[in-house]
Design a protein around this motif. Sequence first.
Motif, mmCIF file in Angstrom:
data_model
loop_
_atom_site.group_PDB
_atom_site.id
_atom_site.type_symbol
_atom_site.label_atom_id
_atom_site.label_comp_id
_atom_site.label_asym_id
_atom_site.label_seq_id
_atom_site.Cartn_x
_atom_site.Cartn_y
_atom_site.Cartn_z
ATOM 1 N N ASP A 294 0.808 -1.226 0.000
ATOM 2 C CA ASP A 294 0.000 0.000 0.000
ATOM 3 C C ASP A 294 0.842 1.277 0.000
ATOM 4 O OD1 ASP A 294 0.906 -0.478 2.573
ATOM 5 O OD2 ASP A 294 -0.832 0.443 3.520
ATOM 6 N N GLU A 295 2.100 1.188 -0.390
ATOM 7 C CA GLU A 295 2.939 2.381 -0.491
ATOM 8 C C GLU A 295 3.628 2.406 -1.850
ATOM 9 O OE1 GLU A 295 4.089 2.983 4.201
ATOM 10 O OE2 GLU A 295 4.761 1.246 3.061
ATOM 11 N N THR A 296 3.469 3.528 -2.554
ATOM 12 C CA THR A 296 4.129 3.716 -3.835
ATOM 13 C C THR A 296 5.438 4.438 -3.562
ATOM 14 O OG1 THR A 296 1.925 4.056 -4.784
ATOM 15 C CG2 THR A 296 3.823 4.531 -6.186
ATOM 16 N N ALA A 297 6.553 3.803 -3.892
ATOM 17 C CA ALA A 297 7.848 4.377 -3.521
ATOM 18 C C ALA A 297 8.838 4.299 -4.666
ATOM 19 C CB ALA A 297 8.412 3.659 -2.300
ATOM 20 N N ALA A 298 9.697 5.314 -4.720
ATOM 21 C CA ALA A 298 10.797 5.328 -5.693
ATOM 22 C C ALA A 298 11.996 6.007 -5.036
ATOM 23 C CB ALA A 298 10.399 6.063 -6.973
ATOM 24 N N ALA A 299 13.185 5.568 -5.391
ATOM 25 C CA ALA A 299 14.407 6.130 -4.813
ATOM 26 C C ALA A 299 15.551 5.960 -5.788
ATOM 27 C CB ALA A 299 14.743 5.445 -3.490
ATOM 28 N N VAL A 300 16.502 6.865 -5.707
ATOM 29 C CA VAL A 300 17.726 6.749 -6.498
ATOM 30 C C VAL A 300 18.880 6.555 -5.519
ATOM 31 C CG1 VAL A 300 19.292 7.858 -8.128
ATOM 32 C CG2 VAL A 300 16.814 8.191 -8.355
ATOM 33 N N VAL A 301 19.633 5.479 -5.704
ATOM 34 C CA VAL A 301 20.720 5.117 -4.789
ATOM 35 C C VAL A 301 21.981 4.825 -5.597
ATOM 36 C CG1 VAL A 301 21.467 3.507 -2.992
ATOM 37 C CG2 VAL A 301 19.054 4.165 -3.156
ATOM 38 N N ARG A 302 23.097 5.362 -5.134
ATOM 39 C CA ARG A 302 24.373 5.115 -5.802
ATOM 40 C C ARG A 302 25.156 4.039 -5.061
ATOM 41 N NH1 ARG A 302 26.302 9.960 -5.931
ATOM 42 N NH2 ARG A 302 25.976 10.434 -8.153
ATOM 43 N N ASN A 303 25.552 3.005 -5.796
ATOM 44 C CA ASN A 303 26.396 1.923 -5.277
ATOM 45 C C ASN A 303 25.806 1.238 -4.044
ATOM 46 O OD1 ASN A 303 28.248 2.440 -7.314
ATOM 47 N ND2 ASN A 303 29.434 3.858 -6.043
ATOM 48 N N GLY A 304 24.492 1.184 -3.972
ATOM 49 C CA GLY A 304 23.827 0.439 -2.912
ATOM 50 C C GLY A 304 23.845 1.069 -1.547
ATOM 51 N N ARG A 305 24.452 2.251 -1.388
ATOM 52 C CA ARG A 305 24.574 2.857 -0.061
ATOM 53 C C ARG A 305 24.255 4.349 -0.033
ATOM 54 N NH1 ARG A 305 27.807 0.108 3.641
ATOM 55 N NH2 ARG A 305 27.212 1.771 5.071
ATOM 56 N N ASP A 306 24.625 5.077 -1.069
ATOM 57 C CA ASP A 306 24.499 6.529 -1.092
ATOM 58 C C ASP A 306 23.096 6.906 -1.580
ATOM 59 O OD1 ASP A 306 24.915 9.219 -1.128
ATOM 60 O OD2 ASP A 306 26.287 9.225 -2.841
ATOM 61 N N VAL A 307 22.224 7.292 -0.658
ATOM 62 C CA VAL A 307 20.826 7.584 -0.977
ATOM 63 C C VAL A 307 20.708 9.017 -1.498
ATOM 64 C CG1 VAL A 307 18.468 7.699 -0.093
ATOM 65 C CG2 VAL A 307 20.068 5.984 0.816
ATOM 66 N N LEU A 308 20.362 9.155 -2.761
ATOM 67 C CA LEU A 308 20.221 10.469 -3.378
ATOM 68 C C LEU A 308 18.787 10.997 -3.287
ATOM 69 C CD1 LEU A 308 22.415 10.045 -6.586
ATOM 70 C CD2 LEU A 308 23.106 10.712 -4.277
ATOM 71 N N SER A 309 17.817 10.102 -3.239
ATOM 72 C CA SER A 309 16.418 10.497 -3.066
ATOM 73 C C SER A 309 15.627 9.332 -2.498
ATOM 74 C CB SER A 309 15.808 10.962 -4.391
ATOM 75 O OG SER A 309 15.742 9.899 -5.323
ATOM 76 N N ASP A 310 14.525 9.662 -1.841
ATOM 77 C CA ASP A 310 13.708 8.639 -1.178
ATOM 78 C C ASP A 310 12.286 9.183 -1.077
ATOM 79 O OD1 ASP A 310 12.589 6.668 0.383
ATOM 80 O OD2 ASP A 310 13.760 7.127 2.187
ATOM 81 N N VAL A 311 11.407 8.750 -1.980
ATOM 82 C CA VAL A 311 10.042 9.272 -2.058
ATOM 83 C C VAL A 311 9.047 8.146 -1.783
ATOM 84 C CG1 VAL A 311 8.324 10.424 -3.511
ATOM 85 C CG2 VAL A 311 10.760 10.995 -3.750
ATOM 86 N N VAL A 312 8.099 8.390 -0.877
ATOM 87 C CA VAL A 312 7.061 7.401 -0.542
ATOM 88 C C VAL A 312 5.706 8.091 -0.530
ATOM 89 C CG1 VAL A 312 6.186 5.759 1.146
ATOM 90 C CG2 VAL A 312 8.659 6.046 0.866
#
Length: 340
Positions: free
Chosen positions: A11-29
């Motif tokens: 029940d949550e629509t989410a998208a995120a951009v992550v560099r090399n599996g650790r560096d979180v550039l964005s996190d939208v829910v």
Amino acid sequence: MLILGIETSCDETAAAVVRNGRDVLSDVVASQIAVHSPYGGVVPELASRKHVEAIVPVVGQAVDRAGCSLHDLDAVAVTQGPGLVGALLVGLSAAKGLAYALNKPLLAVNHLEGHMEAAFLDKDRPQVPFICLVVSGGHTSLYHVSPDGTSRCVGHTRDDAAGEAYDKVAKLLGLGYPGGVIIDRLAQRGNPIAFEFPRSRLEKGSLDFSFSGIKTAVAYFVKRYGSPGEEGHGEAPYRLEDLAASFQEAVVDVLVEKTLQAAERYGVGHVALAGGVAANSRLRRRMEEECAYRRLQLHVPSVRHCTDNAVMVAAAGYRLWLRQGFTPDPLELDAVSRLP
């Protein structure tokens, strides 16, 4: 490697951009709590429709906030399962469309592996082998992660998941949805030993779980003594806070006990906690205390990354790429509601 993660398993629509599996550039829910609250739980058809409405703007926001363009991405990672099949199809269709249009590789992620990766977003990865408890509204399982990085389920719920028991008890008491958050808040003002609810440990040596019994015990308790009120208000001769705390303590006791049994049985020095119920304050505190006492290293996600999110999907996608490369014939992928 720059990966766009997409998550729509429930029940949550989410998208995120992550560099090399650790560096979180964005996190939208985009949460659907307001949509499902009147029903006391997730309505699959409504969830799918809301995902259709939200998926394009959510992905757009994630890319914009990351300060990149879609063409800058190296790959797209998406939850393939397990989850609600209609909800999964929305995210999977969007990811396949993006991968095809941009000529980018696609990574199909197991939702539970995503939750496990969330435990290591803010910390160094644990030494393998380790034990991971994944506990949420749909899953309560123990995994033994081997030195080669593969995981094996060594214990699972035979009926209700822990989070499901929370939601059903909250609905029984008329507390609303999501039940786990509400019960956790009430329990902080209650007495956890006010009432003795059953702890289902099953047969000797079993690492499996069962939470249907405690749900039934609470139902019989309320039927016998009446519905409680907060802060002592109401006709019942007990406080709602005490009932919530006693119920929660019974659930947490079993979760902690089985996890530590698994750690001892498999001789590991690290324990991870993941899934929506990992945000529960009592479970986090008890697990920290018990692991410290036994000199086990505990890995727990931030509260934000306990519930469903796309950061964990991107991180798991990166880990999947390191293990086996990209998915062959990605456009042939299909949603799998009961992905093992």
